[in-house]
Design an enzyme around this catalytic site. Structure first.
Site, PDB file in Angstrom:
ATOM      1  N   HIS A 156       0.872  -1.194   0.000  1.00 28.58           N
ATOM      2  CA  HIS A 156       0.000   0.000   0.000  1.00 28.58           C
ATOM      3  C   HIS A 156       0.900   1.232   0.000  1.00 28.58           C
ATOM      4  O   HIS A 156       1.448   1.603   1.035  1.00 28.58           O
ATOM      5  CB  HIS A 156      -0.894   0.004   1.238  1.00 28.58           C
ATOM      6  CG  HIS A 156      -1.886   1.134   1.259  1.00 28.58           C
ATOM      7  ND1 HIS A 156      -3.170   0.980   1.726  1.00 28.58           N
ATOM      8  CD2 HIS A 156      -1.796   2.435   0.889  1.00 28.58           C
ATOM      9  CE1 HIS A 156      -3.823   2.121   1.635  1.00 28.58           C
ATOM     10  NE2 HIS A 156      -2.989   3.027   1.126  1.00 28.58           N
ATOM     11  N   HIS A 213       1.533   5.326  -1.735  1.00 36.37           N
ATOM     12  CA  HIS A 213       1.123   6.478  -2.535  1.00 36.37           C
ATOM     13  C   HIS A 213       2.361   7.158  -3.110  1.00 36.37           C
ATOM     14  O   HIS A 213       3.237   7.609  -2.360  1.00 36.37           O
ATOM     15  CB  HIS A 213       0.362   7.485  -1.671  1.00 36.37           C
ATOM     16  CG  HIS A 213      -0.937   6.987  -1.151  1.00 36.37           C
ATOM     17  ND1 HIS A 213      -2.122   7.119  -1.842  1.00 36.37           N
ATOM     18  CD2 HIS A 213      -1.243   6.331   0.003  1.00 36.37           C
ATOM     19  CE1 HIS A 213      -3.104   6.585  -1.137  1.00 36.37           C
ATOM     20  NE2 HIS A 213      -2.595   6.091  -0.010  1.00 36.37           N
ATOM     21  N   LYS A 267      -9.052  -0.742  -6.017  1.00 29.77           N
ATOM     22  CA  LYS A 267      -9.181  -0.043  -4.740  1.00 29.77           C
ATOM     23  C   LYS A 267     -10.586   0.522  -4.557  1.00 29.77           C
ATOM     24  O   LYS A 267     -11.096   1.250  -5.415  1.00 29.77           O
ATOM     25  CB  LYS A 267      -8.148   1.089  -4.649  1.00 29.77           C
ATOM     26  CG  LYS A 267      -8.160   1.848  -3.336  1.00 29.77           C
ATOM     27  CD  LYS A 267      -7.802   0.945  -2.160  1.00 29.77           C
ATOM     28  CE  LYS A 267      -7.847   1.712  -0.841  1.00 29.77           C
ATOM     29  NZ  LYS A 267      -6.585   2.413  -0.557  1.00 29.77           N
ATOM     30  N   HIS A 325     -10.429   0.774   1.616  1.00 26.76           N
ATOM     31  CA  HIS A 325     -10.323   1.770   2.679  1.00 26.76           C
ATOM     32  C   HIS A 325     -11.568   1.582   3.538  1.00 26.76           C
ATOM     33  O   HIS A 325     -12.666   1.993   3.159  1.00 26.76           O
ATOM     34  CB  HIS A 325     -10.262   3.184   2.112  1.00 26.76           C
ATOM     35  CG  HIS A 325     -10.107   4.243   3.158  1.00 26.76           C
ATOM     36  ND1 HIS A 325      -8.953   4.991   3.303  1.00 26.76           N
ATOM     37  CD2 HIS A 325     -10.950   4.677   4.135  1.00 26.76           C
ATOM     38  CE1 HIS A 325      -9.096   5.843   4.309  1.00 26.76           C
ATOM     39  NE2 HIS A 325     -10.307   5.666   4.827  1.00 26.76           N
ATOM     40  N   HIS A 355      -4.666  -0.742   5.807  1.00 27.02           N
ATOM     41  CA  HIS A 355      -4.324   0.077   6.974  1.00 27.02           C
ATOM     42  C   HIS A 355      -5.335  -0.090   8.111  1.00 27.02           C
ATOM     43  O   HIS A 355      -5.929   0.883   8.577  1.00 27.02           O
ATOM     44  CB  HIS A 355      -4.135   1.547   6.618  1.00 27.02           C
ATOM     45  CG  HIS A 355      -5.178   2.144   5.702  1.00 27.02           C
ATOM     46  ND1 HIS A 355      -6.536   2.010   5.896  1.00 27.02           N
ATOM     47  CD2 HIS A 355      -5.038   2.887   4.577  1.00 27.02           C
ATOM     48  CE1 HIS A 355      -7.184   2.652   4.943  1.00 27.02           C
ATOM     49  NE2 HIS A 355      -6.297   3.191   4.137  1.00 27.02           N
ATOM     50  N   ASP A 395       1.141   2.710   3.610  1.00 27.04           N
ATOM     51  CA  ASP A 395       0.258   3.849   3.379  1.00 27.04           C
ATOM     52  C   ASP A 395       1.040   5.150   3.457  1.00 27.04           C
ATOM     53  O   ASP A 395       0.535   6.171   3.927  1.00 27.04           O
ATOM     54  CB  ASP A 395      -0.911   3.863   4.362  1.00 27.04           C
ATOM     55  CG  ASP A 395      -1.989   4.882   3.974  1.00 27.04           C
ATOM     56  OD1 ASP A 395      -2.061   5.259   2.796  1.00 27.04           O
ATOM     57  OD2 ASP A 395      -2.757   5.306   4.877  1.00 27.04           O
TER      58      ASP A 395
END
Length: 368
Positions: A21, A23, A107, A144, A180, A254
């Site tokens: 995970h 970004h 996602k 999420h 997460h 994350d």
């Protein structure tokens, strides 16, 4: 000498891990984010919440090329792409994603739940044809797991009961990653769920509880993330799950960069940047739990096993050595362990990392 079968205060040697995970953002930011990712990880699941979001396989392929161009010379990084699920995602697009060989998950952002989630799913009933096709093809759904209303500290717990439980029941063969996860409730849910349900855990949720947001009776914007940091009993449950050796839990940083001006303001963005020291931070949590030896399973093996991918080996992908920083000989902390106050970000911005101007406890070195 280090041995990947043994860990102690002397340290640990293990395979290069993967991050399930991550970004990276886009544009000039890739120069910073990709370089950090390539330093410590072999493969990363790349989040699709760009502006506009990555909703098609063609967009994922284009984004992947931009990422690969940003990998520093002498390093390697394999981006595992994802699509952004919307109410309109079709079964045909899911088939294209699977056939591409570059997309490894889809996602689900509840609409309005976090950064750049405005195009997210309004109801899990809306993309049912896409979910059916994912179940058929074995393409994981990455979630999420929060509702968007109610007490911010209870939104994950509510999501489990109102959304995730019926979703798992409706699609019993669908591979699901609760990303997460932050609560004891989430840990218990994943443990009790079938083998096709797993979870990632971040380093910052292992190391900090919600008091970190207000340390010294001041607002600490660089600890603000979504899902938000929780109470101490939840943090302890996460540590127990991550360090236990349970294959349902694996590494997902994350790591979420934002320019400093977008964090230190009257309406700051959610996200904690940890890619600069991710493995060192995880090592701290595992060491403090007395289970540093279990870090390799959590960081290197559980994720690829769930995704059906080969594990990294020290022979093929190199290794990391992890050992405590020593002092400088005068009883002072080693200056090499000090995290910079900021890093360059984009064309003319900076980002503030977790532990800015503080010392790390573990030194992580990658062997070629």
């Amino acid at each position: 000498k280090f041995n990947n079968k043994m860990a102690s205060s002397e340290g640990l040697r293990m395979a290069v891990p993967d991050d399930w995970h991550h970004h990276l953002r886009d544009g000039p930011a890739l120069t910073t984010t990709v370089a950090f990712a390539a330093t410590q990880f072999k493969r990363i699941i790349v989040m699709p919440n760009l502006v506009p979001p990555v909703t098609t396989t063609a967009q994922a392929a284009s984004y992947r090329e931009r990422i690969l161009k940003a990998v520093p010379e002498g390093r390697s990084l394999t981006p595992l792409m994802t699509l952004y699920l919307t109410d309109r995602t079709s079964a045909e697009e899911i088939q294209r994603a699977k056939d591409s060989g570059i997309v490894f998950g889809v996602k689900l952002y509840p609409c309005g739940a976090t950064t750049n989630s405005d195009c997210g799913v309004t109801s899990v009933e809306a993309p049912r044809e896409a979910l059916k096709k994912m179940e058929e093809l074995g393409l994981p759904l990455l979630i999420h797991g929060e509702v968007t209303t109610g007490d911010i500290f209870d939104r994950e717990r509510t999501f489990l009961a109102t959304t995730l439980k019926p979703l798992v029941a409706t699609y019993p063969g669908l591979k699901v990653v609760l990303e997460h996860c932050t609560t004891k409730d989430a840990v218990d849910f994943v443990k009790a769920a079938p083998p096709n349900v797993a979870a990632t855990i971040t380093a910052h949720h292992l190391l900090y509880n919600r008091n970190a947001l207000f340390k010294g009776n001041k607002i600490r914007p660089h600890y603000f993330c979504l899902p938000i940091l929780k109470a101490e009993d939840h943090r302890r449950a996460l540590v127990e799950a991550a360090t236990s050796g349970n294959p349902k839990f694996f590494l997902g940083t994350d790591s979420a960069p934002h320019a400093r001006d977008n964090k230190e303001c009257d309406c700051g963005c959610a996200g904690v940047f940890t890619a600069h020291a991710a493995v060192a931070l995880y090592a701290e949590a595992f060491h403090d739990a007395g289970r540093l030896a279990n870090l390799e399973n959590f960081a290197c093996f559980h994720g690829p096993d769930f995704y059906g991918l080969p594990r990294n080996s020290t022979e093929r992908a190199g290794a990391l050595t992890i050992r405590p920083f020593s002092d400088d000989g005068d009883g002072e902390k080693n200056t090499a362990s000090l995290v910079p106050r900021s890093f360059p970000y984009g064309d003319d911005d900076v980002l503030v990392p977790l532990r800015a101007n503080e010392h790390l406890r573990f030194n992580v070195q990658r062997e070629s």
